[in-house]
Design an enzyme around this catalytic site. Structure first.
Site, PDB file in Angstrom:
ATOM      1  N   ARG A 117      -4.415 -16.617  13.836  1.00 13.93           N
ATOM      2  CA  ARG A 117      -3.105 -17.195  13.523  1.00 13.93           C
ATOM      3  C   ARG A 117      -3.214 -18.355  12.544  1.00 13.93           C
ATOM      4  NH1 ARG A 117      -3.771 -15.498  18.314  1.00 13.93           N
ATOM      5  NH2 ARG A 117      -4.462 -17.531  19.055  1.00 13.93           N
TER       6      ARG A 117
ATOM      7  N   GLU B 157     -11.478 -21.619  25.467  1.00  7.85           N
ATOM      8  CA  GLU B 157     -10.791 -21.708  26.762  1.00  7.85           C
ATOM      9  C   GLU B 157     -10.982 -20.410  27.534  1.00  7.85           C
ATOM     10  OE1 GLU B 157      -6.580 -22.132  26.379  1.00  7.85           O
ATOM     11  OE2 GLU B 157      -6.270 -22.567  28.508  1.00  7.85           O
TER      12      GLU B 157
HETATM   13  P1  AMP Z   1      -9.955 -24.144  21.827  1.00  8.01           P
HETATM   14  O1  AMP Z   1     -11.257 -23.914  21.152  1.00  8.01           O
HETATM   15  O2  AMP Z   1     -10.061 -24.087  23.322  1.00  8.01           O
HETATM   16  O3  AMP Z   1      -9.253 -25.383  21.334  1.00  8.01           O
HETATM   17  O4  AMP Z   1      -9.025 -22.906  21.492  1.00  8.01           O
HETATM   18  C1  AMP Z   1      -8.323 -22.873  20.324  1.00  8.01           C
HETATM   19  C2  AMP Z   1      -8.268 -21.485  19.749  1.00  8.01           C
HETATM   20  O5  AMP Z   1      -7.967 -20.500  20.721  1.00  8.01           O
HETATM   21  C3  AMP Z   1      -7.189 -21.385  18.730  1.00  8.01           C
HETATM   22  O6  AMP Z   1      -7.613 -20.488  17.715  1.00  8.01           O
HETATM   23  C4  AMP Z   1      -6.018 -20.840  19.480  1.00  8.01           C
HETATM   24  O7  AMP Z   1      -5.288 -19.967  18.686  1.00  8.01           O
HETATM   25  C5  AMP Z   1      -6.623 -20.116  20.660  1.00  8.01           C
HETATM   26  N1  AMP Z   1      -6.032 -20.500  21.935  1.00  8.01           N
HETATM   27  C6  AMP Z   1      -6.642 -21.142  22.954  1.00  8.01           C
HETATM   28  N2  AMP Z   1      -5.835 -21.295  23.993  1.00  8.01           N
HETATM   29  C7  AMP Z   1      -4.661 -20.748  23.626  1.00  8.01           C
HETATM   30  C8  AMP Z   1      -3.404 -20.596  24.287  1.00  8.01           C
HETATM   31  N3  AMP Z   1      -3.216 -21.046  25.520  1.00  8.01           N
HETATM   32  N4  AMP Z   1      -2.416 -19.994  23.604  1.00  8.01           N
HETATM   33  C9  AMP Z   1      -2.618 -19.533  22.345  1.00  8.01           C
HETATM   34  N5  AMP Z   1      -3.764 -19.640  21.684  1.00  8.01           N
HETATM   35  C10 AMP Z   1      -4.790 -20.240  22.312  1.00  8.01           C
END
Ligand code: AMP
Length: 182
Positions: A70, A107
């Site tokens: 995205r 995550e």
């Molecule tokens: P992080 O590395 O945990 O900050 O995760 C960020 C990445 O995972 C980004 O590319 C987001 O698009 C995706 N992402 C993580 N958690 C979510 C969520 N709850 N909703 C949508 N996208 C998420």
């Protein structure tokens, strides 16, 4: 660049209303923030790009990195508006040419992101864009990848931060901004 005065005023309430919660996607317990309603609404989409542009201010940017998937959608119009180059940071094995990668925890799982060799020249001023800042692992890994090429990470911009996951803690030495925090 946008003509003077043409950047739409950012209505955060409107933007927030166009991001949809999808419970238990892609795994049980995860509330997925779906930005497709925002992309579908031309006013909200334009406003979001305007808001991401305002995060950068007057800083000169050579390259905008969008994080798969995205982040691509948001980073490309931003690069276009800035007159900067666009760089996709892609998941492992997707880029056709030689690339450098970085592995990190997400995550909901582990991941590797890659950037093409030659996309970032030493000293390039780089802005990184993604839709959601969750734990911050993706953003921090992308920043370290950019720095590995000798790029200067001017900052990172997000549509939304999940405050309860404190992704900002991963970005302590980096300028970053989110239009919305939930
Ligand atoms: P992080 O590395 O945990 O900050 O995760 C960020 C990445 O995972 C980004 O590319 C987001 O698009 C995706 N992402 C993580 N958690 C979510 C969520 N709850 N909703 C949508 N996208 C998420």
């Amino acid at each position: 660049m946008w003509a003077e005065g043409a950047i739409p005023e950012v209505d955060l309430e409107l933007l927030g209303s166009r991001i949809r919660d999808i419970p238990d996607h892609p795994k049980p317990g995860i509330v997925y923030k779906d930005i497709t309603p925002l992309l579908l609404d031309p006013v909200a989409f334009r406003m979001a790009i305007g808001g991401l542009l305002l995060q950068i201010g007057d800083d000169a940017i050579d390259k905008v990195v969008g994080i798969e998937a995205r982040g691509f959608i948001l980073a490309a119009p931003l690069a276009y508006q800035l007159g900067a180059g666009f760089i996709p940071a892609r998941k492992a094995g997707k880029l056709p040419g030689n690339s450098q990668g970085v592995a990190y925890e997400l995550e909901y799982g582990a991941e590797t992101l890659e950037i093409h060799d030659g996309a970032i020249a030493p000293g390039d001023r780089v802005w990184i864009v993604d839709d959601v800042l969750a734990t911050g692992g993706t953003a921090a890994a992308t920043a370290s990848l950019v720095r590995g090429f000798g790029g200067e990470v001017v900052g990172l911009g997000f549509l939304m931060a999940l405050g309860f996951l404190d992704g900002a803690a991963q970005l302590v030495d980096l300028r970053h901004a989110s239009l919305l925090t939930v």
